[in-house]
Design an enzyme around this catalytic site. Structure first.
Site: not given
Length: 645
Positions: A83, A91-93
């Site tokens: 992620n 960041i993939c959040l």
């Protein structure tokens, strides 16, 4: 930043510093900017994960619309996580995107990022390569993540064998960070190369169907113009040649090789198109340098090779040094026709972004055109790509070193007419100027190719030399007039009127002591010192023994007071003889001697007057030709230089 955002971030900043939870999880935050627009965070790797023991730096930027929009967070420390981008740190959040709420705080973001390290979500990845490895080869993922944590985040290593291998590489001089980053893929690359080359042949055209053509994309980057040899008509250039094509036999599934997408191998191992420079003018027929090729998993091969080319270029020097040249670089396959290898242009023109400026030539472009030629020997088409190099010569050097000296020297030719004839240097000046121009003309001829078209500067030199030759010839003619002696005929009447009376006033030619109000004709008043009979005597031999006897005049006329050679007899001989008993009472020998002396002075005066007239004619002609040649030099310079494009 809005006041509400500043107050909010200050409160959250203090909350992180005072929170026992963040302190327990080793989470820190520091100020980067005094106005709280940028922060620097640090989180520790969670226990029982590949990131344990690592310290990861974060970049936190607070937007002006905070807390209604989430902060922008990315990892500064490189990390191997599905992620988190392994390149940019993005960041993939969900809470940093569409799931953000105004009630969330900075402490919530930092704790969520630490939790993300412990519980990855490979189905919503930021880095697809890492996510595929995470799902298909978890053991390899853990090993790679652990290696990255050690190298970039300072985590301890639990594998002595790994430590020993890395230390051995460092002792050999390799960079530790690079070797660790690529060691995971190194053995896959080695296996991939062995698999690809197992049944591969670089001698055959790499297509699945031999009836189809292979497309080769050509892109040329001009780096430098090393030399332009005008005499031999050769252009020497430094090029970067990029060729791209697809090899149907060099493809692989990147998932089977740990997500390996690109490898670099020697170009001699693969098939290469035989593109050559058609108009090559070099004795050495070697091709580009055997550099590595970049091979992608889909079979795309990119071959970047530098080359120093010597190409023939038709140089037109008609307008030298204001000329512009067009030099062609034609690339094509030497053995394959268009049905086998088709060449396409990567760009509409050559790439000049890395061009190093040349001191003599300006490059105004490098357009490219594709040509398809049908030769008489074959029915198949033969495509080629021609790059036309548009060059413009920088003329400043030649203006200051060739044109300007010639222009200044050419102005010495008219000044030769102003030089006094009695100095004896008029002809020498013309010959010296002619020799100087000859030297400059030879310098230009040595650098120009032998052709029927005469360069513009050559025409200027020839015209100037012709003018100087004419001025030298006229100088000799005028000096002949100037040095006319007593044996010369008198100045013709038309010359006196036209040249002495009128032209001398127009060109302001006066003798010493003469002005525009005292014409030269006053110096040639008729001599009243003798009678008409004495004029006849004057044209004969003046010796007393050969002179016919004639009765003297009643009394001597008035002497010419304005003449330069005036005589004054006081008292007059004739009058004194008359007062003493008449002319018969005088001594005849005395009378003859006095008359002989007077006639000698009259003849000397007439001779000097005639010589002075010829000198003035020569001086007026000098002044006329001086202005004529000044105008010719100026007009000739304007006309010749005005032809420059």
């Amino acid at each position: 930043m809005a006041n509400i955002a500043v107050q909010r971030i200050k409160r959250e900043f203090k909350e992180v510093l005072k929170s026992e939870e963040t302190s327990k999880n080793q989470i820190k935050v520091d100020l980067v900017d005094e106005n709280f627009t940028e922060l620097k965070g640090e989180i520790a790797g969670p226990p029982d994960t590949p990131y344990e023991g690592g310290r990861y730096q974060l970049e936190i930027k607070i937007p002006e619309t905070y807390p209604f929009n989430p902060p922008k967070v990315r990892f500064i420390t490189k990390i191997w996580h599905p992620n988190i981008s392994s390149v940019t740190g993005a960041i993939c959040l969900d809470i940093l995107k569409d799931q953000w709420a105004a009630a969330m705080t900075l402490r919530t973001v930092l704790l969520s990022l630490q939790a993300l390290l412990a519980a990855a979500e490979p189905d919503d990845p930021q880095d697809a390569v890492v996510a595929n490895q995470y799902k298909q080869n978890p053991e390899m993922f853990k090993q790679t993540a652990r290696l990255w944590s050690h190298v970039y985040a300072g985590a301890p290593v639990s594998s002595p064998d790994y430590t020993r291998k890395i230390d051995k590489l460092c002792a050999m001089g390799f960079d530790k960070v690079k070797e660790v980053a690529h060691c995971a893929q190194g053995r896959f690359a080695h296996k991939l190369l062995n698999d690809l080359m197992e049944n591969y042949s670089s001698a055959l055209r790499p297509v699945d169907d031999t009836d189809k053509s292979l497309n080769v994309t050509l892109q040329v980057t001009l780096s430098q113009i090393k030399d332009m040899d005008e005499r031999n008509q050769v252009l020497i250039a430094y090029l970067w040649i990029r060729q791209t094509w697809h090899d149907a036999h060099l493809k692989w599934n990147k998932e089977e090789y740990d997500g390996l997408e690109v490898i670099r191998i020697p170009s001699s191992l693969v098939w290469r198109p035989d593109l050559v420079l058609y108009n090559k003018a070099d004795d050495d027929f070697s091709g580009p340098v055997d550099t590595n090729v970049v091979l992608r998993y889909n079979g795309e091969i990119t071959w970047d090779a530098p080359a120093i080319t010597k190409s023939s270029c038709v140089v037109d020097v008609s307008y030298f040094p204001f000329d512009s040249q067009q030099c062609n670089l034609t690339f094509g396959s030497w053995t394959y026709n268009g049905n086998q290898v088709d060449i396409t242009m990567g760009m509409d023109s050559g790439d000049l972004s890395d061009f190093v400026e040349n001191v003599e030539w300006e490059c105004h472009g490098m357009p490219a055109t594709k040509n398809v030629i049908m030769y008489g020997c074959c029915s198949d088409p033969y495509p080629d790509i021609t790059y036309t190099l548009l060059l413009q010569r920088r003329s400043s050097f030649y203006i200051f070193n060739l044109l300007l000296p010639c222009f200044l020297i050419s102005f010495l030719a008219p000044l030769g007419f102003y030089l006094p004839a009695d100095s004896g240097e008029k002809v020498s000046l013309g010959v010296t100027v002619l020799l100087a121009l000859t030297v400059f003309q030879m310098m230009v001829a040595e650098s120009m190719p032998p052709s029927e078209s005469v360069p513009l500067i050559g025409k200027y030199y020839i015209a100037t030399m012709t003018m100087i030759t004419a001025s030298t010839a006229l100088t000799i003619f005028i000096m002949n007039i100037h040095f006319c002696g007593a044996e010369a005929k008198p100045v013709p009447y038309w010359a006196k009127v036209l040249i002495i009376d009128y032209m001398s006033k127009i060109f302001f030619v006066y003798e010493v002591g003469e002005s525009c109000a005292s014409p030269f004709g006053q110096m040639e008043e008729s001599e009243s010192f003798h009678s008409p009979n004495q004029h006849q005597n004057h044209n004969q031999n003046l010796h007393p023994k050969e002179k016919p006897k004639a009765p003297p005049p009643p009394c001597c006329p008035d002497d010419d007071k304005s003449a330069a050679f005036s005589l004054t007899f006081a008292p007059c001989v004739y009058c004194s003889c008359r007062g003493t008993g008449g002319i018969l009472g005088c001594d005849p020998k005395l009378v003859r001697n006095v008359e002989y002396i007077a006639n000698c002075f009259r003849e000397q005066k007439a001779t000097c007057l005639k010589v002075a007239e010829w000198k003035k004619v020569a001086k007026v002609m000098d002044r006329i030709f001086m202005w004529i040649f000044f105008i010719m030099v100026f007009l000739m310079s304007i006309l010749i230089i005005g032809k420059a494009p």
